[in-house]
Design an enzyme around this catalytic site. Sequence first.
Site, short mmCIF file in Angstrom:
data_model
loop_
_atom_site.label_atom_id
_atom_site.label_comp_id
_atom_site.label_asym_id
_atom_site.label_seq_id
_atom_site.Cartn_x
_atom_site.Cartn_y
_atom_site.Cartn_z
NE ARG A 159 -3.43 -2.11 2.77
CZ ARG A 159 -3.27 -3.41 3.06
NH1 ARG A 159 -2.31 -3.46 4.01
NH2 ARG A 159 -4.41 -4.40 3.55
CE LYS A 184 -7.63 -0.74 5.93
NZ LYS A 184 -8.52 -0.76 4.57
CG HIS A 256 -4.46 0.41 -4.04
ND1 HIS A 256 -3.94 0.41 -2.78
CD2 HIS A 256 -5.55 -0.62 -4.02
CE1 HIS A 256 -4.40 -0.44 -2.03
NE2 HIS A 256 -5.41 -0.99 -2.74
NE ARG A 259 -2.79 -3.93 -1.42
CZ ARG A 259 -2.35 -4.49 -0.28
NH1 ARG A 259 -1.06 -4.59 -0.12
NH2 ARG A 259 -3.07 -5.14 0.72
CG HIS A 282 -6.13 -8.75 1.35
ND1 HIS A 282 -6.49 -9.03 0.14
CD2 HIS A 282 -5.69 -7.41 1.24
CE1 HIS A 282 -6.31 -8.13 -0.57
NE2 HIS A 282 -5.98 -7.45 -0.02
CE1 TYR A 291 -6.27 -7.26 -6.65
CE2 TYR A 291 -6.12 -8.77 -4.66
CZ TYR A 291 -6.10 -7.40 -5.44
OH TYR A 291 -5.49 -6.34 -4.86
#
Length: 331
Positions: A159, A184, A256, A259, A282, A291
């Site tokens: 990120r 995150k 992004h 990514r 994630h 995806y």
Amino acid sequence: MTPLSKPITSYIQEYLPHERRVSRHTRDTYAYSLQLLICFASEQLKKRPSDLYLEQLDASMICSFLKHIESERKNSAKTRNARLAAIKSFFKYIEYRIPSAMAQTRQINAIPTKKTDDCLIDYLTREELQALLDAPDPQSRTGRRDRAMLHLAFAAGLRVSELVKARIDQFNLNSDPTIHVIGKGRRERVLPLWKETTKTVRDWVKVRGDNSTPEMFLNARGTALTRFGFHYIITKYVKLASAKQPSLNNKNISPHVLRHTCALHILQATNDIRKVALWLGHASIQSTEMYLRADPKKKIEILNTTVSPSLRSGKFRPPDKLIAMIQKRKL
């Protein structure tokens, strides 16, 4: 009437960093959302922000603000929902500390979020990616920095906040090069680096110079590069790379997107969505399912594993000219 300044100050300076322990990026986002709301209310009520009262930020004012950022600031529904989430977080904090504002906070927390389109993600093909990575000039100091950032953003699937906040002590550039990513939700992961990516980072370290700033990537002033700075960098090199790959002009490329490109390449190489989720950090594999929808090769695999229905054989007979003329006349 409750002055607004005190609860806002305690929420931003005490509650978020100490009680919730949210990241600096989240605190900045929430604070900016509240800043926009307060400035809007100040203009509507013709009062200084420091003179506002909590009771003046009622559900009607919040709804007017949300309409304002969509119509005047041209924010998307996703941005509108993000601003609303920050506002609701503040009023949930208020609900348990100012009992007299109970009805007000419940009305605000009942404001619904808008449904948004679940669009396919943008990503780069191998040719487009290579053109972008080759765009920086490795002979210049800024070119080495920018090349290292672009390679790292793709190879590690970082990120933009993870990239610009990466510190020197998070890198291991020895025999088994890795980067220790703090992502995150305070989730940490250690990722190995390709030798090409390691070389670009080493080249940047050689010219980075001795600087007390802990972050790896610095701007021209010698301070940590910001997320907006990297957005400017990638926009600049997309324009340069589009000379070799004109298809880049048809894509909206943000940091992004690198990514997303990393995720698609991992998925195509491993055919394992769990590995993609592990690499990207994630929290839930549901975040990684987008995806699968973006990769056309996965749909082809599904078609190849199923048997298509057969077609009844027959010969095509063109309509009789006389009958066709009569039918046309009837119409």
